[in-house]
Design an enzyme around this catalytic site. Structure first.
Site, PDB file in Angstrom:
ATOM      1  N   HIS A 180       5.799  54.929   3.142  1.00  0.00           N
ATOM      2  CA  HIS A 180       4.841  53.914   2.691  1.00  0.00           C
ATOM      3  C   HIS A 180       5.556  52.690   2.115  1.00  0.00           C
ATOM      4  O   HIS A 180       5.126  51.559   2.323  1.00  0.00           O
ATOM      5  CB  HIS A 180       3.894  54.484   1.630  1.00  0.00           C
ATOM      6  CG  HIS A 180       2.849  55.391   2.202  1.00  0.00           C
ATOM      7  ND1 HIS A 180       1.945  54.957   3.148  1.00  0.00           N
ATOM      8  CD2 HIS A 180       2.562  56.689   1.970  1.00  0.00           C
ATOM      9  CE1 HIS A 180       1.149  55.974   3.466  1.00  0.00           C
ATOM     10  NE2 HIS A 180       1.506  57.028   2.761  1.00  0.00           N
ATOM     11  N   GLU A 228      -3.773  52.955  -0.156  1.00  0.00           N
ATOM     12  CA  GLU A 228      -5.103  53.386   0.284  1.00  0.00           C
ATOM     13  C   GLU A 228      -6.024  53.375  -0.929  1.00  0.00           C
ATOM     14  O   GLU A 228      -5.547  53.386  -2.056  1.00  0.00           O
ATOM     15  CB  GLU A 228      -5.055  54.834   0.797  1.00  0.00           C
ATOM     16  CG  GLU A 228      -4.283  55.017   2.069  1.00  0.00           C
ATOM     17  CD  GLU A 228      -4.010  56.495   2.359  1.00  0.00           C
ATOM     18  OE1 GLU A 228      -4.688  57.368   1.797  1.00  0.00           O
ATOM     19  OE2 GLU A 228      -3.097  56.759   3.148  1.00  0.00           O
ATOM     20  N   HIS A 250       0.129  55.380  -3.999  1.00  0.00           N
ATOM     21  CA  HIS A 250      -0.392  55.822  -2.717  1.00  0.00           C
ATOM     22  C   HIS A 250      -1.877  55.519  -2.597  1.00  0.00           C
ATOM     23  O   HIS A 250      -2.341  54.992  -1.603  1.00  0.00           O
ATOM     24  CB  HIS A 250      -0.146  57.327  -2.531  1.00  0.00           C
ATOM     25  CG  HIS A 250      -0.440  57.801  -1.152  1.00  0.00           C
ATOM     26  ND1 HIS A 250      -1.725  58.060  -0.727  1.00  0.00           N
ATOM     27  CD2 HIS A 250       0.377  58.024  -0.103  1.00  0.00           C
ATOM     28  CE1 HIS A 250      -1.673  58.435   0.537  1.00  0.00           C
ATOM     29  NE2 HIS A 250      -0.420  58.426   0.934  1.00  0.00           N
TER      30      HIS A 250
HETATM   31 CO    CO Z   1       0.396  58.834   2.845  1.00  0.00          CO
END
Ligand code: CO
Length: 288
Positions: free
Chosen positions: A238, A206, A176
């Site tokens: 995601h 990210e 993530h």
């Molecule tokens: Co997220």
């Protein structure tokens, strides 16, 4: 200050559940034990496969225990492995306290000790300290926590790749990512993976290891094919959109645009039997 606020919210939750009237209190006065499985949460139906696997394993390893779920993110509208709504951590702990449970083992399905895990830890601390509430809350560490966990998870990730993958083909495990200081766990994992296999990379959706950082490295090494896998507990939103989506900005499309073919590995970490066994072993250890 933050601790005080959490403590206050914990009290408020307890009060609300005490007033709701639908809660049965433990009549026999015996200390009751429960297991609370906590995950980030996902709204994706298919992602529930991973959560269901986790619950199966926990049930098998800890027969006779009351097993509950809580999400650290998103709203109450989200549902758990059985499709029923899942509460927040505070609500779940408050409910257990009003039911007379004294002892809770909390299994965190988080990958790193980032923001979500730290809020969970603070909540656990706040609830354990309340008068007439839960007496003991034991929190398991997340998947990546210390050097031995990094070493072991790297070994498992390197060994659980599809048989069709040639050693010369690259693999990217995409986590993530976070701006929390625990983001250092991703490059740390990269270090342990590189010791085993130079063609396995760690990326993040990210944070610091986004594709634009990895792509020059892949091109420099002449990579033509990438096996792309989520480094996330579930293969949820995601994975489906950011990694494998058909929009131009998905990892698959951007790799394709750089003349690199992509083989998707659509499996959350919670579907990996060896990683699951690690999570469950951590839970058992915390319950001793
Ligand atoms: Co997220």
């Amino acid at each position: 200050m933050k601790g005080m606020r959490l403590g206050f919210t914990a009290l408020l939750c307890l009060l609300l559940f005490s007033l709701s009237g639908s809660i049965s209190l433990a009549g026999d006065g015996a200390p009751k034990q429960a297991i609370l499985i906590v995950a980030f949460g996902s709204s994706v139906e298919k992602a529930r496969v991973a959560y269901a696997r986790v619950e199966e394993q926990v049930r098998a390893a800890c027969p006779g225990h009351d097993i509950r779920w809580a999400w650290t993110a998103h709203s109450l509208l989200q549902s758990g492995p059985d499709g029923a709504p899942v509460p927040s951590v505070q609500e779940a702990l408050a409910r257990l306290a009003t039911e007379g449970v004294k002892d809770v083992a909390v299994l965190s399905l988080h990958v790193i000790p980032g923001a979500e895990y730290n809020v969970l830890a603070k909540n656990a601390e706040a609830f354990a300290g309340l008068p007439k509430g839960l007496e003991r809350i034991r929190l398991c560490p997340p998947l990546l926590y210390d050097t031995s966990s990094l070493n072991e998870v790297a070994r498992i990730l390197a060994q659980s790749l599809p048989k069709e993958r040639e050693k010369t083909e690259a693999v990217i495990y995409v986590g993530h990512g976070t701006h929390h200081p625990a983001g250092v766990y991703y490059p740390a994992l990269q270090h342990y993976l590189s010791r085993i296999d130079k063609n396995i990379f760690v990326g993040t959706v990210e944070g610091d290891l986004e594709l634009e950082r990895l792509l020059p490295l892949l091109l420099e090494q002449g990579v033509k094919k990438v096996w792309l896998a989520p480094l996330m507990t579930v293969s949820g939103d995601h994975a489906l959109n950011d990694l494998f989506g058909d929009e131009d900005n998905s990892w698959k499309k951007r790799l394709n645009a750089a003349n690199i073919s992509v083989e998707p590995i659509m499996r959350g970490l919670g579907e990996n039997p060896e990683l699951l066994a690690r999570w469950v072993a951590g839970l058992k250890k915390s319950m001793q």
